[in-house]
Design a protein around this motif. Structure first.
Motif, mmCIF file in Angstrom:
data_model
loop_
_atom_site.group_PDB
_atom_site.id
_atom_site.type_symbol
_atom_site.label_atom_id
_atom_site.label_comp_id
_atom_site.label_asym_id
_atom_site.label_seq_id
_atom_site.Cartn_x
_atom_site.Cartn_y
_atom_site.Cartn_z
ATOM 1 N N MET A 1 0.852 -1.194 0.000
ATOM 2 C CA MET A 1 0.000 0.000 0.000
ATOM 3 C C MET A 1 0.888 1.244 0.000
ATOM 4 O O MET A 1 1.831 1.350 0.764
ATOM 5 N N SER A 2 0.568 2.156 -0.887
ATOM 6 C CA SER A 2 1.387 3.369 -0.925
ATOM 7 C C SER A 2 0.997 4.284 0.232
ATOM 8 O O SER A 2 -0.097 4.205 0.768
ATOM 9 N N LYS A 3 1.923 5.136 0.586
ATOM 10 C CA LYS A 3 1.701 6.034 1.716
ATOM 11 C C LYS A 3 0.604 7.043 1.397
ATOM 12 O O LYS A 3 0.614 7.652 0.327
ATOM 13 N N PRO A 4 -0.330 7.264 2.321
ATOM 14 C CA PRO A 4 -1.323 8.315 2.082
ATOM 15 C C PRO A 4 -0.637 9.692 2.060
ATOM 16 O O PRO A 4 0.288 9.949 2.834
ATOM 17 N N LYS A 5 -1.103 10.505 1.134
ATOM 18 C CA LYS A 5 -0.491 11.824 0.988
ATOM 19 C C LYS A 5 -1.334 12.850 1.762
ATOM 20 O O LYS A 5 -2.526 13.022 1.493
ATOM 21 N N ILE A 6 -0.676 13.495 2.713
ATOM 22 C CA ILE A 6 -1.392 14.408 3.611
ATOM 23 C C ILE A 6 -1.029 15.852 3.304
ATOM 24 O O ILE A 6 0.152 16.183 3.162
ATOM 25 N N GLY A 7 -2.039 16.699 3.242
ATOM 26 C CA GLY A 7 -1.792 18.130 3.263
ATOM 27 C C GLY A 7 -1.948 18.581 4.705
ATOM 28 O O GLY A 7 -3.029 18.458 5.278
ATOM 29 N N LYS B 1 5.481 15.347 12.627
ATOM 30 C CA LYS B 1 6.260 14.189 13.048
ATOM 31 C C LYS B 1 5.364 12.968 13.263
ATOM 32 O O LYS B 1 5.685 11.849 12.829
ATOM 33 N N LEU B 2 4.247 13.183 13.931
ATOM 34 C CA LEU B 2 3.335 12.067 14.199
ATOM 35 C C LEU B 2 2.823 11.454 12.902
ATOM 36 O O LEU B 2 2.740 10.236 12.758
ATOM 37 N N LEU B 3 2.501 12.319 11.957
ATOM 38 C CA LEU B 3 1.977 11.814 10.678
ATOM 39 C C LEU B 3 3.034 10.978 9.964
ATOM 40 O O LEU B 3 2.738 9.924 9.403
ATOM 41 N N GLU B 4 4.265 11.446 10.011
ATOM 42 C CA GLU B 4 5.333 10.688 9.355
ATOM 43 C C GLU B 4 5.580 9.370 10.075
ATOM 44 O O GLU B 4 5.756 8.328 9.437
ATOM 45 N N GLN B 5 5.540 9.427 11.400
ATOM 46 C CA GLN B 5 5.711 8.182 12.168
ATOM 47 C C GLN B 5 4.611 7.179 11.826
ATOM 48 O O GLN B 5 4.840 5.975 11.819
ATOM 49 N N ALA B 6 3.433 7.703 11.583
ATOM 50 C CA ALA B 6 2.312 6.817 11.281
ATOM 51 C C ALA B 6 2.350 6.339 9.834
ATOM 52 O O ALA B 6 1.451 5.622 9.388
ATOM 53 N N GLY B 7 3.357 6.747 9.104
ATOM 54 C CA GLY B 7 3.538 6.229 7.752
ATOM 55 C C GLY B 7 2.890 7.067 6.670
ATOM 56 O O GLY B 7 2.508 6.546 5.620
ATOM 57 N N CYS B 8 2.777 8.357 6.892
ATOM 58 C CA CYS B 8 2.176 9.219 5.875
ATOM 59 C C CYS B 8 3.260 10.047 5.187
ATOM 60 O O CYS B 8 4.323 10.300 5.743
ATOM 61 N N GLU B 9 2.919 10.473 3.978
ATOM 62 C CA GLU B 9 3.767 11.422 3.296
ATOM 63 C C GLU B 9 3.127 12.796 3.501
ATOM 64 O O GLU B 9 1.958 12.990 3.173
ATOM 65 N N VAL B 10 3.883 13.721 4.066
ATOM 66 C CA VAL B 10 3.279 14.988 4.478
ATOM 67 C C VAL B 10 3.805 16.155 3.665
ATOM 68 O O VAL B 10 5.013 16.275 3.438
ATOM 69 N N GLU B 11 2.891 16.995 3.209
ATOM 70 C CA GLU B 11 3.284 18.248 2.573
ATOM 71 C C GLU B 11 2.640 19.411 3.314
ATOM 72 O O GLU B 11 1.550 19.259 3.881
ATOM 73 N N GLY C 1 -7.767 12.077 16.015
ATOM 74 C CA GLY C 1 -8.761 11.176 15.444
ATOM 75 C C GLY C 1 -8.192 10.455 14.227
ATOM 76 O O GLY C 1 -8.416 9.259 14.022
ATOM 77 N N PHE C 2 -7.414 11.180 13.442
ATOM 78 C CA PHE C 2 -6.832 10.591 12.236
ATOM 79 C C PHE C 2 -5.853 9.467 12.588
ATOM 80 O O PHE C 2 -5.922 8.370 12.033
ATOM 81 N N LEU C 3 -4.954 9.748 13.520
ATOM 82 C CA LEU C 3 -3.961 8.742 13.912
ATOM 83 C C LEU C 3 -4.644 7.478 14.413
ATOM 84 O O LEU C 3 -4.283 6.365 14.069
ATOM 85 N N HIS C 4 -5.653 7.680 15.231
ATOM 86 C CA HIS C 4 -6.292 6.546 15.891
ATOM 87 C C HIS C 4 -7.268 5.827 14.964
ATOM 88 O O HIS C 4 -7.189 4.618 14.786
ATOM 89 N N ASP C 5 -8.173 6.583 14.356
ATOM 90 C CA ASP C 5 -9.264 5.959 13.596
ATOM 91 C C ASP C 5 -8.851 5.567 12.185
ATOM 92 O O ASP C 5 -9.262 4.524 11.686
ATOM 93 N N VAL D 1 2.829 15.925 23.360
ATOM 94 C CA VAL D 1 3.184 14.827 24.260
ATOM 95 C C VAL D 1 3.407 13.554 23.452
ATOM 96 O O VAL D 1 4.402 12.849 23.637
ATOM 97 N N LEU D 2 2.509 13.272 22.536
ATOM 98 C CA LEU D 2 2.609 12.026 21.767
ATOM 99 C C LEU D 2 3.856 12.007 20.889
ATOM 100 O O LEU D 2 4.423 10.952 20.617
ATOM 101 N N ALA D 3 4.285 13.186 20.456
ATOM 102 C CA ALA D 3 5.469 13.257 19.600
ATOM 103 C C ALA D 3 6.748 13.335 20.428
ATOM 104 O O ALA D 3 7.832 13.539 19.879
#
Ligand code: SF4
Lengths: 250, 217, 473
Positions: free
Chosen positions: A1-7, A27-37, A114-118, A236-238
């Motif tokens: 699965m390719s990484k979801p691309k996040i704005g 940082k959290l988004l990247e840790q969760a495996g997202c590509e962030v812009e 919510g995004f990280l968890h759900d 805190v989470l990061a």
């Protein structure tokens, strides 16, 4: 699965007042495996206009956000109230074209916790914080997006953290955007009850998911001389809660 | 135009505007059907009984201290006088009751003095309820020649007889009988009370402070 | 606590209310208890959410067919022997009621609490007509003695402490109550009002429901004062808003379950009464005449505008019990008949937006009101709709308008915006001491009572432009 691309939608308050929350989110988004812009063309979600009754002004900003973010898989931001505003964009347009675009964006816009968890089913690993904390449910996140269990579940994975229940955690802190400066006396009466409840927990740290509420609570706590330190939950989470808290000098 | 015509016209105008400029005329039967459909699957929108047997559920509801009700089970109409004197004795009340014209109450017997109408400061009165409702522990009275509403409202102690066979499961089951259209249909649930002074609950605000249910059968 | 001088100005009224420590205690006692009891009642009613959806649908159905139901109700009530009157506005409604009273040569009129009666100014109208008006709801009795208006739609005297009530009763009741505990005071009111009930010529009530298929009106009370107000007198008058219709008694029951739990935390009120026409031939008691006054007063307009959903309201008071603003300032500060979130939506309808512009704005939009509303009225959305009207009709004051205008202009030009932030942040930082700003021009609304965290030296966007996703470290 390719990484979801996040704005990443930084929010204007985080941009100006506490960039660290933006970095934590990234940082959290990247840790969760997202590509962030981080799109440059972003400013504000339009809440100040929308909540003041300036529907045209709100719609203009909504168009800008839609144009900037509709190309991503998801829009994610560290604020329940901004994401709540984005989710309400469809109500701003009668034009079917814009309405459709607004609906499409609304459907893929998420608040970070919510995004990280759900969506990402992500849990923090190897993060620790030796402190007692209490958590305030910011109203928009709670009631517009259903953010309630997610932050608590995520925080459970933080080692050394002692969670203390906050009496009236789901009661508004009296911020309300422009409300707090339009009706400062009422706002102060409300926040003073909140800070009394926070103080009663005896917790070292207060957490919440919206910088507006956090600034209100932190600002009142500081004026009252309380030692409670305030962070955004994402910090805190990061693992970024080891530095200065909101209002503390670097 | 009369106020009536103005208001109905204004409502129709509002409906038109609110519905994008059209006022679809619908047949009354269609409206009725839609209204009925809104009550489909009542169990999804009402609480279940505390226990499946309506009579048992009614008794349990009446035992809820918040209602301020006491209840005696009475074997049959013949045992009613004894149950009534028992209650009056327990409360150290004279054997004197305001009654309605219901013939079933004339048999209360030689030991109890009965009279009508109910005085404004009556100590105790007795009525026969037409139904009980298990869902809420309510009793229902319909005004009639032999059912003065004031007997349920004026005394300090109100005794109310209800037959076990007349206990309906739900409020909705009573609603069927609304088509009888008496002047007053009163669902009474517990004793009168108020929380108007600082939220303190005080019994016997205007109506009876004591309600005693005599459940027959 | 004396009756406070009522200011024309919302902010002043709120200020006065906040300055009254007694008021805060009184509000907290009543709304706090109401909140706890409601939560318990909802907890014991797992079907609540489904029932809410249905309750909302029932009300929507009624409003969408309001003309039909009005006519059906009128027909059935008339057939039961009641006289049905129609009133376009408050003045007309009050005039109809006083005319009925004067024509009957009524000397004493008993009233069972009805917010609609307050809305149409009935207390004043009766007094002006020289008729003795006796409020029979205990709370209404208290505020009648204090010459006040209700401060809550369920507990009108909730702003009065026990000591206040004792003082009022000792002055007025003959003989006075034995003591100032609530039980003796209630007993005293019972004694005093009992005579009035029996002596009244006319009894006036409101209606929680108007039942279309029977022509009955429904009242719910815990004290029993509605039955005592409407049975002994010769004439019973009902005043009710046209939105109170329900198709049938069955529908009333479905809404009743929502209403009572949301209002007091009970399952049903002690007395739920359906009044259908006057005394029948041979009846043991009851009034000779029954009049029903159907009041529009802005409601038909709401059918057609963005406030239609407000017509669902069943007046349970849950929204105000759960409102952070109401719980600080109480009901009188709102300045209208109806306080709290529902009042903030309704008062501009009834009194005009110009006179009540503050109400829809004095709200944090936290949404707790609509979360508890038993008929799911989107109160937040409706309050925002008033803000839109207020903005569009240029009622928003200059500074706010200008501030937002500048903000919006910049926010729509991201480059300008980011440039502006880069310039502004260091300037703002000049006001800081340590990490905090205690005082800053234009920020008095904030810094009067709380500190403002000093902004960042560089915005996130400017840091990100420099360092990229890796960040400054
Ligand atoms: S708006 Fe909703 S919560 Fe408020 S009084 Fe009306 S029905 Fe109750």
């Amino acid at each position: 699965m390719s990484k979801p691309k996040i704005g990443l939608f930084v929010t204007c308050l985080v941009d100006a007042m506490r960039p660290q929350i933006g970095w934590a989110t990234l940082k959290l988004l990247e840790q969760a495996g997202c590509e962030v812009e981080v799109p440059r063309a972003q400013t504000c979600c339009g809440q100040p206009a929308g909540n003041s009754g300036d529907k045209r002004g709100a719609a203009a900003l909504a168009q800008q956000v839609i144009e900037t973010f509709e190309g991503y898989d998801y829009l994610v931001g560290p604020s329940g109230s901004c994401v709540g505003q984005i989710r309400s964009y469809p109500t701003l347009f009668s034009d079917p074209g814009w309405r459709k675009r607004a609906e499409d964006l609304a459907a893929k816009s998420f608040e970070i916790l919510g995004f990280l968890h759900d969506v990402m089913s992500w849990q923090p690993e190897g993060v620790g914080l030796n402190a007692s904390v209490t958590y305030h449910d910011s109203c928009s996140g709670l009631r517009e997006l259903g953010i309630e269990a997610q932050p608590r579940a995520l925080l459970e994975a933080v080692e050394g953290l002692e969670m203390r229940p906050l009496n009236g955690a789901n009661v508004c802190c009296g911020f309300g955007g422009t409300f707090c400066v339009k009706y400062p006396e009422i706002s102060t009466a409300i926040i003073s009850e909140k800070t009394a409840n926070i103080a009663a927990t005896g917790a070292d740290i207060l957490l919440a998911g919206d910088l507006g509420c956090l600034m209100n609570m932190a600002g009142r706590l500081h004026r009252e001389g309380a030692a409670t330190r305030c962070f955004h939950t994402a910090e805190v989470l990061a693992g970024m809660a080891d530095g200065p808290a909101i209002g503390e000098d670097a | 135009m009369s106020a009536r015509d103005d208001i109905i016209a204004a409502v129709r105008e509002g409906l038109k505007r609110g519905q994008g400029g059209a006022l679809p005329r619908r047949a009354p039967a269609e409206i009725r059907a839609e209204a009925a459909a809104l009550l489909a699957g009542l169990d999804e929108i009402r609480p279940s009984l505390v226990t499946p047997d309506p009579v048992e559920a009614f008794i349990q509801k009446c035992a809820n201290p918040a209602l301020g009700v006491t209840l005696d089970r009475v074997a049959g109409w013949a045992a009613l006088p004894q149950a009534v004197t028992g209650y009056l004795d327990r409360h150290e009340l004279p054997h004197r009751l305001a009654v309605s014209g219901d013939p079933r109450l004339s048999a209360l017997g030689p030991g109890i003095e009965t009279h009508a109408p109910c005085a404004p400061d009556e100590a105790a009165a007795i009525s026969i309820a037409s139904w009980g409702v298990a869902e809420t522990g309510s009793v229902v009275i319909h005004s009639a020649p032999d059912q003065p509403i004031l007997n349920a409202m004026l005394p300090r102690h109100w005794l109310v007889v209800v037959e076990a066979a007349k206990i309906l499961p739900f409020l909705d089951d009573y609603a069927t009988f609304a088509s009888l259209r008496p002047r007053n249909a009163v669902l009474i649930t517990g004793s009168s009370g108020t929380t108007d002074i600082e939220g303190y609950f005080v019994r016997g605000a205007h109506g009876p402070g004591f309600v005693h249910v005599l459940l027959i059968g | 606590m004396g009756a406070p001088e009522k200011s024309e100005n919302f902010k002043q009224r709120a200020h006065d209310a906040l300055a009254d420590p007694n008021l805060k205690t009184a509000i907290e006692r009543t709304t706090g208890t109401a909140e706890t009891k409601r939560a318990a009642a909802i907890g014991a009613f797992p079907e609540f959410q489904a029932a809410r959806v249905r309750g909302a649908a029932i009300k929507d159905h009624v409003i969408a067919n309001l003309d039909h139901y009005l006519i059906e109700f009128e027909r059935n009530a008339t057939e039961a022997g009641a006289h049905v009157h129609w009133a376009r506005d408050a003045k007309e409604a009050a005039a109809i009621v006083t005319r009925i009273c004067t024509e009957a040569e009524a000397k004493i009129v008993t009233r069972a609490k009805s917010m609609l009666g307050e809305e149409i100014g009935l207390p004043h109208a009766l007094e002006d007509a020289g008729i003795e008006r006796v409020e029979t709801d205990l709370a209404e009795h208290i505020i009648q003695l204090a010459h006040e208006r209700p401060s809550h739609i369920i507990w009108p005297a909730m702003h009065r402490t026990r000591e206040d009530v004792a003082e009022l009763f000792f002055k007025d009741h003959q003989p006075p109550p034995d003591a100032d505990d609530p039980a003796s005071m209630v007993a005293s009111a019972r004694r005093v009002l009992r005579e009035k009930f029996m002596a009244a010529d006319v009894g006036i009530s409101g209606a929680n429901f108007l039942v279309a298929d029977t022509g009955a009106t429904c009242t719910v009370t815990n004290e029993g004062n509605a039955e005592l107000s409407t049975t002994p007198p010769r004439i019973h008058i009902v005043t009710a808003g046209i939105e109170k219709l329900v198709p049938s008694t069955d529908h009333a029951m479905a809404l009743l379950r929502l209403l009572v739990r949301s209002a007091t935390g009970g399952e049903v009120t002690q007395y739920t009464t359906f009044h259908c026409g006057p005394k029948r031939v041979g009846d043991a008691d009851g009034p000779e005449e029954m009049h029903i006054v159907l009041v529009d007063n802005g409601r038909s307009r709401m059918v057609g505008d963005e406030f239609r959903q407000m017509l669902r309201c069943i007046r349970c008071g849950a929204c105000m019990n759960h409102c952070v603003v109401y719980r600080q300032i109480g009901g009188h500060a709102y300045g209208g008949t109806y306080p709290g979130p529902m009042g903030a939506v309704l008062t501009p309808v009834l009194d005009g937006l110009a006179a009540s512009r503050d109400l829809p704005h004095a709200c944090t939009l936290n949404g707790r009101c609509e979360e508890v509303c038993p008929v799911r009225i989107p109160l937040k959305t409706l309050l925002k709709a008033w803000r839109v009207r207020s903005w569009d009709s240029q009622q928003e004051v200059g500074a706010v308008r200008m501030g937002l205008g500048i903000w919006g202009f910049a926010a729509r030009r991201p480059r300008l915006y980011h440039f502006g932030t880069r310039l502004a942040l260091p300037v703002m930082r000049l006001f800081g001491k340590g990490g905090w700003i205690r005082k800053m021009p234009l920020a008095g609304g904030w810094t009067e009572t709380r500190d403002l965290p000093k902004p960042a030296a560089r915005s996130f966007m400017s840091q990100h432009a420099k360092y990229g996703n890796g960040g400054p470290k």
